[in-house]
Scaffold this motif. Sequence first.
Motif, PDB file in Angstrom:
ATOM      1  N   CYS A   1      45.105  40.585  40.921  1.00  0.00           N
ATOM      2  CA  CYS A   1      43.787  41.001  41.364  1.00  0.00           C
ATOM      3  C   CYS A   1      43.152  40.406  42.793  1.00  0.00           C
ATOM      4  O   CYS A   1      43.641  39.169  43.035  1.00  0.00           O
ATOM      5  N   ILE A   2      42.516  41.359  43.378  1.00  0.00           N
ATOM      6  CA  ILE A   2      41.778  40.649  44.760  1.00  0.00           C
ATOM      7  C   ILE A   2      40.311  40.724  44.620  1.00  0.00           C
ATOM      8  O   ILE A   2      39.579  40.716  45.535  1.00  0.00           O
ATOM      9  N   LEU A   3      39.845  40.952  43.369  1.00  0.00           N
ATOM     10  CA  LEU A   3      38.528  40.793  43.245  1.00  0.00           C
ATOM     11  C   LEU A   3      37.580  41.651  43.909  1.00  0.00           C
ATOM     12  O   LEU A   3      36.466  41.359  44.632  1.00  0.00           O
ATOM     13  N   CYS A   4      38.090  42.992  44.025  1.00  0.00           N
ATOM     14  CA  CYS A   4      37.368  43.844  44.871  1.00  0.00           C
ATOM     15  C   CYS A   4      36.083  44.654  44.102  1.00  0.00           C
ATOM     16  O   CYS A   4      35.293  45.224  44.620  1.00  0.00           O
ATOM     17  N   ALA A   5      36.228  44.176  42.549  1.00  0.00           N
ATOM     18  CA  ALA A   5      34.993  44.888  41.805  1.00  0.00           C
ATOM     19  C   ALA A   5      34.993  46.244  41.522  1.00  0.00           C
ATOM     20  O   ALA A   5      34.184  46.832  41.046  1.00  0.00           O
ATOM     21  N   ALA A   6      36.022  47.153  41.990  1.00  0.00           N
ATOM     22  CA  ALA A   6      36.042  48.544  41.836  1.00  0.00           C
ATOM     23  C   ALA A   6      36.148  48.564  40.197  1.00  0.00           C
ATOM     24  O   ALA A   6      35.546  49.690  39.810  1.00  0.00           O
ATOM     25  N   CYS A   7      36.956  48.083  39.628  1.00  0.00           N
ATOM     26  CA  CYS A   7      37.018  47.951  38.131  1.00  0.00           C
ATOM     27  C   CYS A   7      35.561  47.995  37.701  1.00  0.00           C
ATOM     28  O   CYS A   7      35.063  48.636  36.606  1.00  0.00           O
TER      29      CYS A   7
ATOM     30  N   ALA B   1      37.573  42.851  35.457  1.00  0.00           N
ATOM     31  CA  ALA B   1      38.022  42.049  36.491  1.00  0.00           C
ATOM     32  C   ALA B   1      38.021  40.359  35.895  1.00  0.00           C
ATOM     33  O   ALA B   1      39.174  39.657  35.893  1.00  0.00           O
TER      34      ALA B   1
ATOM     35  N   CYS C   1      41.825  50.623  39.844  1.00  0.00           N
ATOM     36  CA  CYS C   1      42.334  49.555  40.553  1.00  0.00           C
ATOM     37  C   CYS C   1      43.359  49.769  41.587  1.00  0.00           C
ATOM     38  O   CYS C   1      44.481  50.292  41.602  1.00  0.00           O
ATOM     39  N   PRO C   2      42.932  49.259  42.910  1.00  0.00           N
ATOM     40  CA  PRO C   2      43.831  49.585  43.970  1.00  0.00           C
ATOM     41  C   PRO C   2      45.101  48.650  43.855  1.00  0.00           C
ATOM     42  O   PRO C   2      46.084  48.946  44.943  1.00  0.00           O
ATOM     43  N   ARG C   3      45.274  47.680  43.153  1.00  0.00           N
ATOM     44  CA  ARG C   3      46.442  47.009  42.924  1.00  0.00           C
ATOM     45  C   ARG C   3      47.423  47.481  41.641  1.00  0.00           C
ATOM     46  O   ARG C   3      48.368  46.828  41.571  1.00  0.00           O
TER      47      ARG C   3
ATOM     48  N   ILE D   1      46.982  47.244  38.519  1.00  0.00           N
ATOM     49  CA  ILE D   1      46.954  46.291  37.597  1.00  0.00           C
ATOM     50  C   ILE D   1      46.699  47.176  36.331  1.00  0.00           C
ATOM     51  O   ILE D   1      45.801  48.156  36.319  1.00  0.00           O
TER      52      ILE D   1
ATOM     53  N   VAL E   1      44.904  47.283  34.012  1.00  0.00           N
ATOM     54  CA  VAL E   1      43.689  46.526  33.534  1.00  0.00           C
ATOM     55  C   VAL E   1      43.565  46.604  31.862  1.00  0.00           C
ATOM     56  O   VAL E   1      43.438  45.645  31.230  1.00  0.00           O
TER      57      VAL E   1
END
Length: 239
Positions: free
Chosen positions: A148-154, A172, A215-217, A219, A221
């Motif tokens: 997780c890069i904490l982008c807040a997209a989710c 997140a 999620c851009p990673r 994950i 989720v």
Amino acid sequence: MKITLKIQRFNKEKDEKPYFQEFELEAEPTDRLLDALMSVVTNLDGSLGLRKSCAHGICGSDAMVINGIERLACKTLIKDVADDNNSAITVEPLRCMPVQKDLMVDQGRFFETYRAVKPFLINEEPADGKERIQTPEERSRFDDATKCILCAACYSSCPVIQEKNPAFIGPAAVVNAARFLFDSRDRGMEERLPVLNDENGVWPCENHFNCTRVCPRDIKVTKNINLTKREIKNYNVQQ
Ligand code: SF4
Ligand code: FES
């Protein structure tokens, strides 16, 4: 190719409500949307507000809603969101958080939920020897959640936060709790339970899977949320 960026603008010091402004520019199909936005800032309107830092999908600061879907601008190629000459690309700030200016949102509550789950190793027991050893299998249990890069997209994409329960801690925060709950070295379940086992903790999730899709990673989720629900149930049965 020619593209038109249709960007949501809002400056609370002078605008009553958000509005869209269009910018026409030339871009290569393989340019990133972030390049196009920076070209607007550099050549057309230096007052456009947006966040970015690494430009390589690592820092998570340039998540925004692009053609209606949460994405990182630095990982979005023009050809992925515009398919013909002069097609318009709509760019909006993330949802579920107050807009500070243009594409910048106030992430205060998002980071509050992150801090609330105590995203660090909790273990008061002395380490056996120099360090706490774990097997590759034990390590693999929480591997996904480390990304997780904490982008807040989710958080922005979650229909529960958008429409039903803005107090839900969101995807997140649960992913970052799972990062430690499934770590064989951690003993923090008891300390995290008041937040996770709360009516606004893990339970409001309704398995819409939007978080997993955006999620851009990559994950998983929703899977992490469901595994966390199961872990809490098992823990409560054992008490
Ligand atoms: S889980 Fe994915 S979408 Fe959510 S904050 Fe982390 S990296 Fe971003
Ligand atoms: S600018 Fe860092 S993730 Fe896009």
